[in-house]
Motif scaffolding. Structure first.
Motif, mmCIF file in Angstrom:
data_model
loop_
_atom_site.group_PDB
_atom_site.id
_atom_site.type_symbol
_atom_site.label_atom_id
_atom_site.label_comp_id
_atom_site.label_asym_id
_atom_site.label_seq_id
_atom_site.Cartn_x
_atom_site.Cartn_y
_atom_site.Cartn_z
ATOM 1 N N GLN A 1 -11.700 -4.327 -0.813
ATOM 2 C CA GLN A 1 -11.256 -3.124 -0.119
ATOM 3 C C GLN A 1 -9.749 -3.145 0.130
ATOM 4 O O GLN A 1 -9.051 -2.135 -0.089
ATOM 5 N N LEU A 2 -9.228 -4.265 0.552
ATOM 6 C CA LEU A 2 -7.794 -4.377 0.815
ATOM 7 C C LEU A 2 -6.989 -4.221 -0.479
ATOM 8 O O LEU A 2 -5.922 -3.590 -0.490
ATOM 9 N N ALA B 1 0.828 -1.204 0.000
ATOM 10 C CA ALA B 1 0.000 0.000 0.000
ATOM 11 C C ALA B 1 0.864 1.256 0.000
ATOM 12 O O ALA B 1 0.603 2.213 -0.743
ATOM 13 N N ASN C 1 -6.127 2.709 8.223
ATOM 14 C CA ASN C 1 -7.320 2.223 7.516
ATOM 15 C C ASN C 1 -7.115 0.801 6.999
ATOM 16 O O ASN C 1 -8.042 -0.025 7.043
ATOM 17 N N LEU C 2 -5.913 0.508 6.510
ATOM 18 C CA LEU C 2 -5.658 -0.831 5.995
ATOM 19 C C LEU C 2 -5.686 -1.863 7.132
ATOM 20 O O LEU C 2 -6.269 -2.946 6.985
ATOM 21 N N LEU D 1 -6.904 -0.521 -1.342
ATOM 22 C CA LEU D 1 -6.002 0.238 -0.474
ATOM 23 C C LEU D 1 -4.541 0.053 -0.867
ATOM 24 O O LEU D 1 -3.711 0.931 -0.614
ATOM 25 N N THR D 2 -4.223 -1.082 -1.459
ATOM 26 C CA THR D 2 -2.847 -1.305 -1.921
ATOM 27 C C THR D 2 -2.627 -0.766 -3.323
ATOM 28 O O THR D 2 -1.528 -0.920 -3.886
ATOM 29 N N ASN E 1 -0.011 3.028 -3.466
ATOM 30 C CA ASN E 1 -1.289 3.717 -3.339
ATOM 31 C C ASN E 1 -1.276 5.042 -4.105
ATOM 32 O O ASN E 1 -0.362 5.857 -3.922
ATOM 33 N N LEU F 1 -3.496 5.905 5.821
ATOM 34 C CA LEU F 1 -3.622 4.719 4.979
ATOM 35 C C LEU F 1 -3.284 3.459 5.772
ATOM 36 O O LEU F 1 -3.994 2.445 5.688
#
Length: 518
Positions: free
Chosen positions: A258-259, A78, A185-186, A262-263, A82, A182
């Motif tokens: 979602q994961l 991420a 959140n991850l 995020l990456t 990102n 980030l």
């Protein structure tokens, strides 16, 4: 009667000084109105005061405390890929380049101009007369070399450079804040990913037990000791349990997407994720520090401090505009119309100029005071933003401490509740098998056990997520108080000392990099 030359020079100097001083516009008493909070003077609350003082500040890789190598890989991916972080990095590089532009104003400027043209002159006596150029084709060439240097006596250029550097610092701190956000959140998304697996296990086990009860009710009916009502009661929850499992499968797939997002990857990257193996043995105690240092580790607080410092330099720049400007200028050039190609380079065609250029703000319709007022208002806005950030930071830290202590107690209560509910279910199940208890008791106890198990999983996941939030609230190891400006640079320079302050800073500003605090 002629005055002695010495007296002439003194009179001329006095006259020049009088002109300069009369050219200084009045600021009209405009000044900032807000003051930055002293974080050490704020009451941090009982939660922060009562927290243990044995832990150290979070490491930059604080998420490794969870002991999950897959999570470690996700965070690394991420940070590297990102798009939001890439955009933040681009903003930092932009600010650094703009600081370089501001630094250029502190250096002498040398410019060269060269014009080589071939020109035909008209044979028209109305314009040229019967001169030598009539109806001729000649070289018409010029070449000049110009030098200029702004003395910056009042520090306007130096402060503009410092303001640009402060903006670069601010953007760098904001980039660190974006990285920390980030990471948090991850990790929280990964904790939710793990929670959905745990809830699905509970739902799957519950469905298997319910199917066993259905089989038992059917055997009791076949043996003549049961009823159709018992069989129907046992079968009734099956569709709902199956629906819950499907809903949890959906939640797991959504967390995969979602994961992956995020990456900075497509949804397909989430398909390779396996079940998390989270654990958390880290202490949630706070480091031994004053409140000012407590919030000074947060990148958003560091960024807000740099914003205040930059706004203070903006006031200094606006103040400097009230004073006269002096530029040293010189030029050397050659000019020739006619003759050979390089005729303009001959000494006879050369010329030069040298001397100072003075500009005075005599009457500008209130523009200078308006700019100063805008700079003061911008400083007040930056100060209040910093104050709000400090208050919010302390609240967030206190909230996470309260939540973690509460979740620790809740987890113990939830585990005891699940133990009691399991025992009740086992007893009801044995009683039903032996014909000593009604099936309603089995349904009630099973529902209680299911709810208690879900509560344990949810409280455990909430504790994992709250720990991540606390690491973010403490700064996540990405910043330290020394990364920000000192208290002196967060104040405008005293009025009347602008020139002295600026001249003393020229060397330090030139050596100051965008990645180093002042």
């Amino acid at each position: 009667m002629r005055l002695p030359s010495g007296k002439v020079r003194v009179a001329s100097a006095f006259l020049a000084l009088s002109i300069i001083m009369s050219g200084c516009a009045s600021t009209g008493g405009i000044a900032p109105q807000q003051t930055a909070l002293d974080a050490a003077a704020l009451d941090t609350g009982a939660a922060v005061r009562a927290a243990a003082r044995s832990a150290r500040w979070p490491d930059a890789d604080w998420w490794r405390t969870y002991g999950d190598t897959q999570l470690d890989s996700l965070v690394s991916a991420a940070v590297a890929g990102n798009p939001t972080l890439a955009a933040a990095d681009a903003r930092v590089r932009e600010a650094q380049s703009l600081a370089g532009v501001a630094a250029a104003a502190l250096a002498p400027h040398v410019e060269g101009n060269l014009s080589i043209t071939r020109e035909h002159w008209a044979d028209n006596p109305l314009y040229y007369g019967p001169g030598e150029l009539a109806d001729q084709t000649t070289w018409n060439n010029t070449g000049t070399l110009g030098f200029s240097y702004h003395l910056d006596l009042w520090g306007g250029d130096a402060h503009a450079h410092e303001r640009a550097l402060d903006a670069a610092h601010e953007r760098a701190a904001n980039a660190r804040a974006a990285q920390l956000e980030l990471e948090v959140n991850l990790v929280r998304a990964y904790v939710d990913f793990s929670k959905q697996y745990a809830l699905r296990d509970i739902a799957t086990d519950t469905l298997a037990r319910q199917r066993e009860l259905v089989a038992l009710a059917q055997r009791r009916l076949a043996g003549g000791v049961g009823t159709q009502l018992e069989v129907s009661q046992a079968q009734a929850p099956l569709p709902e349990y199956e629906r819950r499992i499907e809903a949890l499968n959906e939640a797991i797939e959504l967390d995969r997407n979602q994961l992956a997002a995020l990456t900075g990857q497509g949804p397909g990257a989430g398909a390779a994720l396996t079940r998390p193996a989270l654990s958390l043995d880290a202490s949630v105690a706070l480091p031994s520090a004053l409140p000012a240092e407590l919030i000074g580790h947060r990148p958003d607080v560091v960024a807000a401090r740099w914003a205040v410092a930059g706004a203070a330099r903006g006031i200094d720049v606006a103040h400097a505009a009230f004073y006269p400007n002096i530029n040293l200028m010189a030029s050397l050039g050659g000019f020739a119309a006619g003759g050979p190609l390089f005729q303009f380079l001959h000494a006879a065609n050369g010329s030069w100029t040298a001397g100072p250029a003075l500009s005075l703000p005599i009457f500008e319709g209130g523009a200078l005071r308006s700019r100063l007022g805008a700079a003061d208002a911008g400083y007040d806005e930056a100060v209040e933003h910093y104050n709000a950030t400090v208050v919010a930071a302390l609240k967030q830290i206190a909230d996470q401490i309260v939540q973690l202590h509460s979740l620790a107690a809740q987890q113990g209560d939830a585990e005891r509740s699940a133990s009691f509910a399991e025992r009740s279910y086992r007893l009801a199940q044995v009683g039903f098998k032996r014909g000593l208890s009604d099936y309603v008791n089995v349904v009630v106890s099973e529902t209680q056990w299911l709810g208690a198990q879900q509560s344990v999983a949810q409280v455990h996941a909430a504790r994992l997520a709250a720990y991540a939030s606390l690491m973010g609230a403490l700064g996540g190891g990405l910043a330290a108080p020394a990364d920000g400006p000192n208290a002196g640079t967060m104040q405008p320079s005293p009025h009347g000392t602008l020139g002295i302050d600026a001249l003393g800073r020229h060397a330090s500003v030139a050596a100051h990099g965008a990645g180093e605090p002042r």
